[in-house]
Scaffold this motif. Sequence first.
Motif, PDB file in Angstrom:
ATOM      1  N   LEU A   1      26.241  98.471  44.464  1.00 26.90           N
ATOM      2  CA  LEU A   1      25.730  99.436  45.109  1.00 26.90           C
ATOM      3  C   LEU A   1      25.883 100.873  44.470  1.00 26.90           C
ATOM      4  O   LEU A   1      25.127 101.755  44.248  1.00 26.90           O
ATOM      5  CB  LEU A   1      26.251  99.458  46.397  1.00 26.90           C
ATOM      6  CG  LEU A   1      25.786 100.611  47.426  1.00 26.90           C
ATOM      7  CD1 LEU A   1      24.373 100.473  47.534  1.00 26.90           C
ATOM      8  CD2 LEU A   1      26.479 100.441  48.776  1.00 26.90           C
ATOM      9  N   HIS A   2      27.287 100.986  43.930  1.00 29.62           N
ATOM     10  CA  HIS A   2      27.707 102.300  43.173  1.00 29.62           C
ATOM     11  C   HIS A   2      26.965 102.479  41.793  1.00 29.62           C
ATOM     12  O   HIS A   2      26.568 103.475  41.676  1.00 29.62           O
ATOM     13  CB  HIS A   2      29.187 102.072  42.830  1.00 29.62           C
ATOM     14  CG  HIS A   2      29.854 103.255  42.172  1.00 29.62           C
ATOM     15  ND1 HIS A   2      30.044 104.381  42.906  1.00 29.62           N
ATOM     16  CD2 HIS A   2      30.360 103.304  41.033  1.00 29.62           C
ATOM     17  CE1 HIS A   2      30.536 105.362  41.979  1.00 29.62           C
ATOM     18  NE2 HIS A   2      30.602 104.699  40.988  1.00 29.62           N
ATOM     19  N   ALA A   3      26.611 101.232  41.002  1.00 25.63           N
ATOM     20  CA  ALA A   3      25.849 101.367  39.932  1.00 25.63           C
ATOM     21  C   ALA A   3      24.504 101.731  40.173  1.00 25.63           C
ATOM     22  O   ALA A   3      23.800 102.577  39.456  1.00 25.63           O
ATOM     23  CB  ALA A   3      25.836  99.916  39.237  1.00 25.63           C
ATOM     24  N   LYS A   4      24.059 101.338  41.174  1.00 27.21           N
ATOM     25  CA  LYS A   4      22.279 101.548  41.675  1.00 27.21           C
ATOM     26  C   LYS A   4      22.611 103.219  41.950  1.00 27.21           C
ATOM     27  O   LYS A   4      21.440 103.702  41.686  1.00 27.21           O
ATOM     28  CB  LYS A   4      22.145 100.718  42.694  1.00 27.21           C
ATOM     29  CG  LYS A   4      20.627 100.985  43.430  1.00 27.21           C
ATOM     30  CD  LYS A   4      20.311 100.362  44.460  1.00 27.21           C
ATOM     31  CE  LYS A   4      19.184 100.628  44.919  1.00 27.21           C
ATOM     32  NZ  LYS A   4      18.901 100.030  46.254  1.00 27.21           N
ATOM     33  N   GLN A   5      23.437 103.484  42.892  1.00 28.13           N
ATOM     34  CA  GLN A   5      23.559 104.874  43.058  1.00 28.13           C
ATOM     35  C   GLN A   5      23.394 105.821  41.962  1.00 28.13           C
ATOM     36  O   GLN A   5      22.977 106.826  41.929  1.00 28.13           O
ATOM     37  CB  GLN A   5      24.528 105.276  44.035  1.00 28.13           C
ATOM     38  CG  GLN A   5      24.405 104.525  45.599  1.00 28.13           C
ATOM     39  CD  GLN A   5      25.682 104.614  46.351  1.00 28.13           C
ATOM     40  OE1 GLN A   5      26.795 104.934  45.903  1.00 28.13           O
ATOM     41  NE2 GLN A   5      25.329 104.433  47.789  1.00 28.13           N
ATOM     42  N   GLN A   6      24.457 105.602  41.163  1.00 25.89           N
ATOM     43  CA  GLN A   6      24.602 106.387  39.947  1.00 25.89           C
ATOM     44  C   GLN A   6      23.488 106.350  38.782  1.00 25.89           C
ATOM     45  O   GLN A   6      22.899 107.454  38.396  1.00 25.89           O
ATOM     46  CB  GLN A   6      25.807 105.695  38.943  1.00 25.89           C
ATOM     47  CG  GLN A   6      27.174 105.919  39.489  1.00 25.89           C
ATOM     48  CD  GLN A   6      28.256 105.436  38.432  1.00 25.89           C
ATOM     49  OE1 GLN A   6      28.020 104.602  37.862  1.00 25.89           O
ATOM     50  NE2 GLN A   6      29.241 106.140  38.611  1.00 25.89           N
ATOM     51  N   SER A   7      22.748 105.237  38.887  1.00 27.89           N
ATOM     52  CA  SER A   7      21.563 105.036  38.285  1.00 27.89           C
ATOM     53  C   SER A   7      20.224 105.641  38.887  1.00 27.89           C
ATOM     54  O   SER A   7      19.494 107.001  38.229  1.00 27.89           O
ATOM     55  CB  SER A   7      20.856 103.706  38.034  1.00 27.89           C
ATOM     56  OG  SER A   7      19.777 103.537  37.403  1.00 27.89           O
ATOM     57  N   GLU A   8      20.201 105.918  40.189  1.00 31.64           N
ATOM     58  CA  GLU A   8      19.235 106.643  40.895  1.00 31.64           C
ATOM     59  C   GLU A   8      19.560 107.982  40.858  1.00 31.64           C
ATOM     60  O   GLU A   8      18.437 108.860  40.570  1.00 31.64           O
ATOM     61  CB  GLU A   8      19.271 106.309  42.510  1.00 31.64           C
ATOM     62  CG  GLU A   8      18.784 104.838  42.583  1.00 31.64           C
ATOM     63  CD  GLU A   8      18.653 104.515  43.874  1.00 31.64           C
ATOM     64  OE1 GLU A   8      19.403 105.055  44.808  1.00 31.64           O
ATOM     65  OE2 GLU A   8      18.232 103.307  44.358  1.00 31.64           O
ATOM     66  N   ALA A   9      20.717 108.526  40.741  1.00 35.04           N
ATOM     67  CA  ALA A   9      21.108 110.005  40.676  1.00 35.04           C
ATOM     68  C   ALA A   9      20.765 110.535  39.100  1.00 35.04           C
ATOM     69  O   ALA A   9      20.133 111.340  39.086  1.00 35.04           O
ATOM     70  CB  ALA A   9      22.683 110.083  40.697  1.00 35.04           C
ATOM     71  N   LYS A  10      20.877 109.566  38.087  1.00 33.37           N
ATOM     72  CA  LYS A  10      20.550 110.039  36.797  1.00 33.37           C
ATOM     73  C   LYS A  10      19.074 110.050  36.486  1.00 33.37           C
ATOM     74  O   LYS A  10      18.627 111.044  36.064  1.00 33.37           O
ATOM     75  CB  LYS A  10      21.148 108.857  35.789  1.00 33.37           C
ATOM     76  CG  LYS A  10      20.994 109.094  34.266  1.00 33.37           C
ATOM     77  CD  LYS A  10      21.497 108.050  33.324  1.00 33.37           C
ATOM     78  CE  LYS A  10      21.350 108.061  32.041  1.00 33.37           C
ATOM     79  NZ  LYS A  10      21.882 107.156  31.252  1.00 33.37           N
ATOM     80  N   VAL A  11      18.298 109.077  37.162  1.00 32.96           N
ATOM     81  CA  VAL A  11      17.061 109.306  37.176  1.00 32.96           C
ATOM     82  C   VAL A  11      16.486 110.636  37.787  1.00 32.96           C
ATOM     83  O   VAL A  11      15.327 110.992  37.248  1.00 32.96           O
ATOM     84  CB  VAL A  11      16.371 107.816  37.477  1.00 32.96           C
ATOM     85  CG1 VAL A  11      14.592 108.014  37.828  1.00 32.96           C
ATOM     86  CG2 VAL A  11      16.546 106.761  36.724  1.00 32.96           C
TER      87      VAL A  11
END
Length: 100
Positions: A25-35
């Motif tokens: 979940l944390h990795a997904k949130q970081q990825s979404e924020a980066k995108v």
Amino acid sequence: EALAGEDVHQDIARDIGQQVEIMILHAKQQSEAKVGKEIQKVKLMMEKMAEKIRLITEKLTKLESSSRGLPKAGLLKSISKLEDVWETEVGTLKHELWQT
């Protein structure tokens, strides 16, 4: 005792599963924020390019009305090509962003 050992293993497996879910979940949130940040950058670039195109078109219109000798058709063709290239680049960038 065998049951107690199995309970311990199940507890450990459950705890590990929960930790993995949190990490995902944390990795997904970081990825979404980066995108999201990259999309904002692209949006800003597109807005700047649209403004430049608008200003160039406006200047061409003024120049044509004051000076009949300018090759407006050629300039408009160049602007059209620029817009096509820009749209292609934006399309490629969008495709790359969707892949991340």
